[in-house]
Design a protein around this motif. Structure first.
Motif, short mmCIF file in Angstrom:
data_model
loop_
_atom_site.label_atom_id
_atom_site.label_comp_id
_atom_site.label_asym_id
_atom_site.label_seq_id
_atom_site.Cartn_x
_atom_site.Cartn_y
_atom_site.Cartn_z
N SER A 72 0.82 -1.21 0.00
CA SER A 72 0.00 0.00 0.00
C SER A 72 0.86 1.26 0.00
O SER A 72 1.73 1.42 0.85
N ASN A 73 0.58 2.14 -0.95
CA ASN A 73 1.29 3.44 -1.00
C ASN A 73 1.03 4.26 0.26
O ASN A 73 1.88 5.03 0.70
N LEU A 74 -0.17 4.10 0.84
CA LEU A 74 -0.52 4.89 2.02
C LEU A 74 0.32 4.47 3.23
O LEU A 74 0.77 5.29 4.01
N ILE A 75 0.53 3.14 3.34
CA ILE A 75 1.35 2.65 4.46
C ILE A 75 2.83 2.98 4.21
O ILE A 75 3.56 3.35 5.12
N ALA A 76 3.25 2.87 2.94
CA ALA A 76 4.66 3.13 2.61
C ALA A 76 5.07 4.55 2.99
O ALA A 76 6.22 4.80 3.35
N TRP A 77 4.13 5.47 2.91
CA TRP A 77 4.53 6.87 3.13
C TRP A 77 4.48 7.27 4.60
O TRP A 77 4.96 8.33 4.98
N GLU A 78 3.94 6.40 5.45
CA GLU A 78 3.79 6.76 6.87
C GLU A 78 5.11 6.96 7.59
O GLU A 78 5.26 7.86 8.41
N THR A 79 6.07 6.08 7.33
CA THR A 79 7.34 6.17 8.05
C THR A 79 8.52 6.16 7.08
O THR A 79 8.40 5.70 5.96
N SER A 80 9.64 6.66 7.55
CA SER A 80 10.86 6.63 6.75
C SER A 80 11.98 6.04 7.61
O SER A 80 12.29 6.62 8.65
N PRO A 81 12.53 4.89 7.26
CA PRO A 81 12.17 4.04 6.12
C PRO A 81 10.82 3.34 6.35
O PRO A 81 10.36 3.24 7.49
N SER A 82 10.22 2.85 5.27
CA SER A 82 8.88 2.25 5.37
C SER A 82 8.96 0.86 5.99
O SER A 82 10.02 0.22 5.99
N VAL A 83 7.82 0.37 6.47
CA VAL A 83 7.79 -0.99 7.04
C VAL A 83 8.18 -2.02 5.98
O VAL A 83 8.81 -3.04 6.29
N TYR A 84 7.83 -1.73 4.73
CA TYR A 84 8.12 -2.70 3.66
C TYR A 84 9.63 -2.84 3.44
O TYR A 84 10.12 -3.93 3.17
N SER A 85 10.35 -1.73 3.54
CA SER A 85 11.78 -1.82 3.30
C SER A 85 12.44 -2.67 4.39
O SER A 85 13.41 -3.38 4.13
N GLN A 132 -4.80 17.15 1.79
CA GLN A 132 -6.20 16.91 2.15
C GLN A 132 -6.37 15.40 2.38
O GLN A 132 -5.89 14.60 1.58
N THR A 133 -7.04 15.03 3.43
CA THR A 133 -7.21 13.62 3.78
C THR A 133 -8.65 13.19 3.56
O THR A 133 -9.57 13.86 4.02
N ILE A 134 -8.82 12.10 2.84
CA ILE A 134 -10.18 11.59 2.61
C ILE A 134 -10.31 10.24 3.30
O ILE A 134 -9.50 9.34 3.08
N ARG A 135 -11.32 10.13 4.17
CA ARG A 135 -11.48 8.89 4.94
C ARG A 135 -12.72 8.12 4.49
O ARG A 135 -13.66 8.69 3.98
N ALA A 136 -12.65 6.82 4.72
CA ALA A 136 -13.81 5.97 4.40
C ALA A 136 -14.91 6.26 5.41
O ALA A 136 -14.65 6.34 6.61
N LYS A 183 -7.46 8.07 0.91
CA LYS A 183 -6.88 8.90 -0.15
C LYS A 183 -6.25 10.14 0.44
O LYS A 183 -6.78 10.72 1.39
N LEU A 184 -5.11 10.53 -0.13
CA LEU A 184 -4.48 11.81 0.22
C LEU A 184 -4.36 12.62 -1.05
O LEU A 184 -3.96 12.10 -2.10
N ILE A 185 -4.70 13.92 -0.96
CA ILE A 185 -4.57 14.80 -2.13
C ILE A 185 -3.67 15.96 -1.76
O ILE A 185 -3.89 16.64 -0.74
N LEU A 188 -2.78 10.16 -3.82
CA LEU A 188 -2.20 8.93 -3.28
C LEU A 188 -3.30 8.04 -2.70
O LEU A 188 -4.08 8.49 -1.86
N GLU A 189 -3.35 6.81 -3.19
CA GLU A 189 -4.24 5.80 -2.62
C GLU A 189 -3.42 4.53 -2.44
O GLU A 189 -2.24 4.50 -2.79
N LYS A 190 -4.08 3.48 -1.94
CA LYS A 190 -3.36 2.22 -1.73
C LYS A 190 -2.57 1.82 -2.98
O LYS A 190 -1.39 1.49 -2.91
N LYS A 191 -3.24 1.87 -4.13
CA LYS A 191 -2.56 1.48 -5.38
C LYS A 191 -2.60 2.60 -6.42
O LYS A 191 -2.68 2.35 -7.62
N LEU A 192 -2.57 3.84 -5.95
CA LEU A 192 -2.53 4.97 -6.88
C LEU A 192 -1.42 5.92 -6.45
O LEU A 192 -1.33 6.29 -5.26
#
Length: 449
Positions: free
Chosen positions: A227-240, A290-294, A302-304, A318-322
Motif C-alpha cells: 500500500s502506498n498509504l502505508i509506505a509513506w507513513e514512516t521513513s524508512p517504510s515498514v516494507y523496506s 487533504q485527507t479523505i477517509r472511508a 486517499k491523500l490529495i 495517493l491511494e493504496k494502489k494509486l
C-alpha cells in the motif's frame, strides 16, 4: 502439463532433463562458424558475460504484442555485446494467472532456445519453477543460461555431489526444481512474508566455472509495497524492513559454511522502492494535504496534495494502489538522477555488496500499453526495483585487468519500447584471462565430465 521437446536418452544429467533440437541447424553451422570467428575472436579481451534480470509477468498477459518487443530487444542486446556467457534471470514467469499462461511460457522458452539469433549458443540450461500448485514451494522464478559455441571449459556445480560437471547440450528442467542438484532453490520462511501470506518470493542459486573462474548467480524476488498509504507513513517504510530481512537471509544462506565461498552476483527484482515519505515531501514541498477517509471505517483511503497558490492545482493523489503525480518527467529527466538520494534500501548492504553506478531511469512501473515505451503507470512511485548486485569479490573479478572504463556496462533494455511493467536491466563485463587463476577454483579432483 507435458513438454513437447524431444526427450534425451543417454548422457542427460537427470531423467527429467529435456533437450531441444533446433530445426535445420546443420546447414547453418558452417556459416555460423565462419561468421563467428570474426565476431568473438577476442580471448585477449577476456570472456564476455551478460547478466540480465527481467520481471516478465506482463509478457504473458499480452504475449502477441509484448513478447515480440521483448524478444527483439533482448536479441539486439545480445547482438551488440556478443557475450560468450548469458545469464537471464526472470521473475513472475507465467504472470498473474499461471495455469492459463503455461503454454505461453513454453512458447517463450522454445523461441529463445531455437531462434536464429541464438544459433551460436549451442549449450543451454533452463530452470523454470512451474510448480504453481504448491504454495510453500512456488516462486515463479526462471533461470536461463546460454553458452556460446566458442566458449570452452565451462562447468556447472552439482550441489549434492559437490563437484563441477561439464556443460553440454541444451536441457530444460521444470516442475519440481527441489530435486535438481544443479541449483539451490528456497522460498522465504512463512513468517518473513508480510502478514504471513504466501506469495511468489524466494531465490534460486546456481554456481558456474567459466574460464577457471567460479562464481554464484542468484535469481531473487523480494516483497513489494502492498500500500502506498502505508509506505509513506514512516521513513524508512515498514516494507523496506521486510525486504532487508529477506535479503539478509539470502546473503547468510549463500555464504554459509556448506560450500566453498566464491564471488556472487545477485540479480532480480529486489523491489527496492524510493523512500516514499522523502520523495513526497520533496515533490510536494509547497503543497497542502487533504485527507479523505472511508465513511464506514474512518480509515484514510486517499491523500490529495494541492499547491497552496496556483488555483490549488492538484500535484499528487495517493491511494493504496494509486500514485498519480502531475509531472512524470521528473522521473525521466536525466534518468531520474535527482531522485537517487531517496534510493536508500541498498545502502544498508554496502559492507557486503557493490553496485555499478545507476545511469538509467527507474525500472518500474511502466505502462503495459504496447504503444507506450516511456510512460509510467500511475500505480506506484517509479523506483529502481530491478538490480544487479555484486559481492566485493565479484566486483574485483569484473574490474580486474580493466583498462577501458567502458568495458563494464550497467543499463536497461528497451528504453523506448514497451517491455511490460518492468524494464529488464543488464550488466555486461569481461572476465580477464587468468582472473581466476591464482586460487585454482577447480582442482582436477572436482571435475566430473
Amino acid at each position: 502439463h507435458t513438454h513437447t521437446h524431444t526427450q534425451c536418452g543417454q548422457g542427460s544429467s537427470s531423467p527429467r532433463s529435456l533437450c531441444l533440437t533446433a530445426p535445420s541447424t546443420h546447414n547453418k553451422l558452417g556459416a555460423a562458424h565462419s561468421r563467428q570467428t570474426m565476431a568473438v575472436k577476442t580471448p585477449a579481451l577476456g570472456t564476455g558475460v551478460l547478466l540480465i534480470t527481467a520481471n516478465v509477468g506482463s509478457l504473458f498477459e499480452d504475449p502477441e504484442n509484448l513478447q515480440k518487443n521483448w524478444l527483439r530487444e533482448f536479441y539486439q542486446t545480445v547482438h551488440i555485446h556478443k557475450p560468450h556467457f548469458i545469464a537471464l534471470h526472470c521473475q513472475e514467469v507465467g504472470g498473474k494467472n499461471y495455469e492459463a499462461s503455461m503454454s505461453h511460457v513454453d512458447k517463450f522458452v522454445k523461441e529463445l532456445l531455437s531462434s536464429d539469433e541464438m544459433i551460436e549458443y549451442n549449450r543451454a540450461r533452463v530452470y523454470l519453477d512451474e510448480n504453481y500448485k504448491s504454495q510453500e514451494h512456488f516462486t515463479a522464478l526462471g533461470n536461463l543460461y546460454f553458452l556460446h559455441e566458442s566458449l570452452k571449459n565451462t562447468y556447472q556445480f552439482d550441489f549434492k555431489a559437490k563437484k563441477y560437471k561439464k556443460v553440454t547440450g541444451k536441457e530444460i528442467y521444470s516442475e519440481t526444481l527441489e530435486s535438481t542438484p544443479m541449483l539451490e532453490k528456497e522460498k522465504f520462511p512463512q513468517h518473513y512474508f508480510p502478514e504471513c501470506k504466501w506469495s511468489r518470493k524466494g531465490f534460486i542459486r546456481t554456481r558456474w566455472s567459466v574460464t577457471d573462474c567460479a562464481f554464484d548467480l542468484v535469481n531473487i524476488h523480494l516483497f513489494h509495497d502492498a500500500s502506498n498509504l502505508i509506505a509513506w507513513e514512516t521513513s524508512p517504510s515498514v516494507y523496506s524492513g521486510t525486504r532487508q530481512k529477506a535479503l539478509t537471509y539470502v546473503l547468510d544462506r549463500i555464504t554459509d559454511q556448506r560450500y566453498e565461498k566464491v564471488p556472487h552476483f545477485l540479480f532480480g527484482d529486489f523491489n527496492f522502492r524510493l523512500d516514499s515519505k522523502g520523495v513526497i515531501e520533496t515533490l510536494c514541498a509547497s503543497a497542502t494535504m487533504q485527507t479523505i477517509r472511508a465513511a464506514d471505517t474512518n480509515q484514510i483511503n486517499k491523500l490529495i496534495f494541492c499547491e497552496s497558490m496556483n488555483d490549488r492545482k492538484v500535484m499528487l493523489q495517493l491511494e493504496k494502489k494509486l500514485f498519480d503525480y502531475f509531472n512524470q518527467d521528473v522521473f525521466r529527466q536525466n534518468n531520474g538522477v535527482e531522485l537517487l538520494e531517496f534510493d536508500r534500501e541498498f545502502s544498508v548492504f554496502k559492507d557486503k555488496l557493490s553496485e555499478q553506478e545507476i545511469a538509467f531511469p527507474p525500472s518500474y512501473p511502466y505502462s503495459e500499453d504496447s504503444n507506450q515505451g516511456k510512460q509510467y503507470m500511475n500505480t506506484r512511485c517509479p523506483s529502481w526495483c530491478d538490480r544487479i548486485l555484486l559481492s566485493h569479490l565479484a566486483w574485483d573479478l569484473i574490474h580486474k585487468g580493466e583498462n577501458d572504463e567502458k568495458s563494464v556496462i550497467y543499463d536497461n533494455i528497451g528504453p523506448n519500447v514497451c517491455m511490460g511493467d518492468h524494464k529488464p536491466v543488464f550488466l555486461f563485463f569481461r572476465i580477464a584471462a587468468g582472473a581466476g587463476k591464482p586460487n585454482r577454483n577447480m582442482p582436477n579432483c572436482c571435475v566430473v565430465q
